[in-house]
Design an enzyme around this catalytic site. Structure first.
Site, PDB file in Angstrom:
ATOM      1  CG  ASP A  19      -2.943   1.963  -2.097  1.00  0.00           C
ATOM      2  OD1 ASP A  19      -4.120   1.786  -2.452  1.00  0.00           O
ATOM      3  OD2 ASP A  19      -2.490   1.539  -1.029  1.00  0.00           O
TER       4      ASP A  19
ATOM      5  CG  HIS B  80      -5.042  -1.389  -1.244  1.00  0.00           C
ATOM      6  ND1 HIS B  80      -5.317  -0.263  -0.522  1.00  0.00           N
ATOM      7  CD2 HIS B  80      -6.068  -2.234  -0.977  1.00  0.00           C
ATOM      8  CE1 HIS B  80      -6.448  -0.415   0.144  1.00  0.00           C
ATOM      9  NE2 HIS B  80      -6.923  -1.603  -0.116  1.00  0.00           N
TER      10      HIS B  80
ATOM     11  CG  HIS C 243      -1.698  -1.052   1.605  1.00  0.00           C
ATOM     12  ND1 HIS C 243      -3.028  -1.044   1.311  1.00  0.00           N
ATOM     13  CD2 HIS C 243      -1.462  -2.238   2.225  1.00  0.00           C
ATOM     14  CE1 HIS C 243      -3.585  -2.171   1.735  1.00  0.00           C
ATOM     15  NE2 HIS C 243      -2.656  -2.915   2.287  1.00  0.00           N
TER      16      HIS C 243
ATOM     17  CD  GLU D 251      -0.831   1.688   4.160  1.00  0.00           C
ATOM     18  OE1 GLU D 251      -0.430   2.381   3.195  1.00  0.00           O
ATOM     19  OE2 GLU D 251      -2.029   1.438   4.367  1.00  0.00           O
TER      20      GLU D 251
END
Length: 184
Positions: free
Chosen positions: A166, A156, A35, A117
């Protein structure tokens, strides 16, 4: 210093346990999802990502936060622009990162995935430090969870098409996969 994994936590990493997690329905951890996030959008280096994942984002700190401060979301890890690794949820627990999602016909990707992330935007590039740390984290995860193979690493955008974009076109999948091969 190589990463080590103990009771679902990576070391060395900054640990900030999120309340936004729960038990997985089973122990089938077989997907890694990449992500990106920045808060507010396009701004880096603040504590706002921590605040969001820890459930303490102040709605008054920025106009953008008025619409997101109440969200109950998390990721297993965040890799900052300088390569700093932050872990919010131990891997054996379910982080709330994917939302409505599907991979190879299986819905509810949070149930069986690890969410990483990268501090960034869907339209920007990522740093060399981030690619390096992502490769190191991925290798540690793949070693601990052998069902996660290079073919079971996705973005994602791929598990929530039309809803998420993303990590975006600035993420260099070939560069990342080459780092994985070098480290194998």
């Amino acid at each position: 210093m190589p990463l080590t994994l103990h009771h679902g936590w990576l070391s060395p990493a900054r640990h900030c346990e999120s309340p936004h997690q729960d038990d997985r329905p089973d122990n089938d951890i077989s997907l890694l999802v990449v992500h990106c996030i920045s808060l507010p959008p396009g701004r880096f280096g603040d504590a706002f990502i921590d605040d969001l994942f820890l459930g303490r984002l102040n709605a008054d700190a920025h106009p953008y936060f008025a619409g997101i401060h109440q969200l109950r979301v998390s990721a297993h890890c965040l890799i900052r622009r300088d390569g700093e690794l932050v872990q919010y949820v131990p891997f054996q627990q379910r982080a709330w990162h994917a939302g409505v999602s599907c991979f190879e016909g299986r819905e509810r990707c949070n149930d069986f995935s690890i969410g990483i992330e990268l501090e960034g935007t869907d339209t920007g590039d990522y740093t060399g430090e981030q690619y390096q740390m992502l490769a190191e984290v991925t290798q540690a995860v793949m070693q601990a969870y052998p069902a996660i193979t290079p073919e079971r690493i996705t973005g994602h955008s791929d598990i929530a098409p039309g809803r998420k974009t993303d990590p975006g076109p600035g993420f260099d999948w070939a560069r990342f996969k080459a780092k994985l091969e070098v480290r194998s």
